[in-house]
Design an enzyme around this catalytic site. Structure first.
Site, short mmCIF file in Angstrom:
data_model
loop_
_atom_site.label_atom_id
_atom_site.label_comp_id
_atom_site.label_asym_id
_atom_site.label_seq_id
_atom_site.Cartn_x
_atom_site.Cartn_y
_atom_site.Cartn_z
CD GLN A 262 -3.56 -14.42 -5.73
OE1 GLN A 262 -4.54 -14.77 -6.39
NE2 GLN A 262 -3.57 -14.37 -4.42
CB THR B 256 14.79 -33.25 -15.79
OG1 THR B 256 13.79 -33.11 -14.77
CG2 THR B 256 14.34 -34.29 -16.78
CB THR C 96 12.74 -26.87 -15.34
OG1 THR C 96 11.91 -27.95 -14.93
CG2 THR C 96 13.60 -27.27 -16.51
CG ASP C 97 10.42 -28.73 -10.57
OD1 ASP C 97 9.78 -28.57 -11.63
OD2 ASP C 97 10.46 -29.81 -9.95
NE ARG D 47 2.63 -16.99 -4.41
CZ ARG D 47 3.38 -17.49 -5.39
NH1 ARG D 47 3.30 -17.04 -6.60
NH2 ARG D 47 4.20 -18.48 -5.13
CB SER E 78 16.10 -27.43 -9.09
OG SER E 78 14.80 -27.34 -9.62
CB SER E 79 12.12 -30.01 -5.61
OG SER E 79 11.81 -30.43 -6.90
N1 ASP Z 1 12.30 -31.78 -10.61
C1 ASP Z 1 13.23 -31.38 -11.66
C2 ASP Z 1 14.15 -30.32 -11.10
O1 ASP Z 1 13.77 -29.19 -10.99
C3 ASP Z 1 12.48 -30.88 -12.85
C4 ASP Z 1 13.35 -30.51 -14.03
O2 ASP Z 1 14.55 -30.38 -13.97
O3 ASP Z 1 12.77 -30.30 -15.12
O4 ASP Z 1 15.26 -30.61 -10.73
#
Ligand code: ASP
Length: 330
Positions: free
Chosen positions: A267, A11, A87-88, A234, A56-57
């Site tokens: 979990q 992001t 962040t993902d 898990r 990053s997904s």
């Molecule tokens: N979908 C984004 C990623 O992980 C989310 C983010 O960066 O906050 O690339």
């Protein structure tokens, strides 16, 4: 001090498109603005980009390998590194790189943001400035993650929120530092074996079994067929599963008989897996499974991928799972 910034995507460097947020911002120009505003224009800051920058997904062992290659290629030209990442899956990436770079010898601080850098009210500036400060402090070690106000050990962290500027937490280990005036640093006393000359990450076949109330043996068997290279479960609490379900342990016994290692995670975010504490953990074979103790799921998954990439199987794999490579176990 020389810092090298590697942009991998996420992001922080995204722009709006008709299909939603996509990478496409001029991150290099933004970075020089951050450096000037943070009073760092006299520090030497290098920049490179993993091609193509991604959400990053879509990241996995291939991107982890590219990041390791990028950092290794710049190792002698910088004293510390910042990686800009989505962040993902950042907690998986920081875990994975903590193993691959266990003997790297220079600090690597990951960061990203909840909002694109050019959006009003974005957290990108403070996260970037914080990550740079962590490197420039000379106190960061290994692979860590700065987000919000905290610096965390990279392999002890989980993403906890999709919107809070404190988007990460480290449920089983205290943060390494809290940003402020001045920063507060905690003592670092993690056990790390290091890992000279690791083999590169490859894509591995790791099955993840989520135990849920009412899970059937037939569903379990489907998830485990064909045989994976390793299994992460898990489970509930300290490592429990429905032992009362007829035939539930049989798929796990078959895995054991075939030499497929089984790692039991919890979990619960804050956990200490203790197989044998309850009868309900006897669903898993005593010899062929180990508990992840207080490792995050992300660290356990990345460690499994790392160990398989190093060629470990069966008991040798399980032995390393229980041994700290880069401070991932408390
Ligand atoms: N979908 C984004 C990623 O992980 C989310 C983010 O960066 O906050 O690339």
């Amino acid at each position: 001090m020389r810092v090298h910034v590697t942009y991998a995507g996420g992001t922080i460097g995204m722009v709006e498109s008709v299909r939603g947020l996509v990478p496409g911002a001029d991150v290099r120009t933004w970075l020089s603005e951050v450096a000037a505003l943070a009073g760092l224009e006299n520090s030497s800051i290098g920049f490179s980009q993993i091609e193509p920058p991604i959400d990053s997904s879509s990241a996995g062992p291939d991107q982890w390998r590219s990041l390791v290659e990028n950092l290794t290629a710049h190792r002698d030209r910088a004293d510390g590194f910042v990686v800009l990442h989505g962040t993902d899956t950042m907690a998986y990436a920081t875990s994975a790189l903590s193993f691959a770079l266990a003997s790297f010898g220079k600090p690597v601080v990951f960061t990203g943001s909840q909002l694109p850098a050019r959006s009003a009210g974005s957290d990108a500036f403070s996260n970037m400035a914080g990550a740079l400060s962590a490197v420039l402090s000379g106190r960061a070690e290994g692979v860590s993650l700065f987000f919000g106000r905290h610096l965390f050990r990279g392999n002890r962290v989980i993403k906890r929120s999709t919107w809070d500027f404190e988007g990460f937490e480290s449920p089983c280990a205290a943060p390494l530092a809290c940003a402020g005036a001045p920063w507060e640093w905690a003592g670092v006393d993690a056990v790390c074996s290091g890992w000279p000359d690791p083999l590169p990450f490859r894509r591995c076949d790791i099955a993840v079994v989520d135990i849920v109330p009412g899970i059937s043996v037939a569903r379990l068997e489907t998830v485990l067929d064909p045989l994976p290279e390793a299994v992460l479960v898990r489970a509930y609490g300290v490592g429990n599963a429905p032992v009362g379900e007829p035939g539930f342990s049989e798929p796990f016994e078959r895995l054991f008989a075939s030499g497929v290692p089984i790692v039991i995670c919890s979990q619960c975010a804050q956990a200490s897996v203790a197989l044998g504490r309850y009868e309900a953990s006897t669903a898993f074979p005593r010899e062929g499974a180990v508990g992840a103790r207080d490792m995050t799921f992300e660290a356990a998954y990345a460690k499994a991928a790392f160990l398989l990439s190093q060629g470990f199987r069966g008991r040798e794999f399980l032995r390393w799972m229980e041994r700290s490579i880069a401070g991932e176990l408390g």
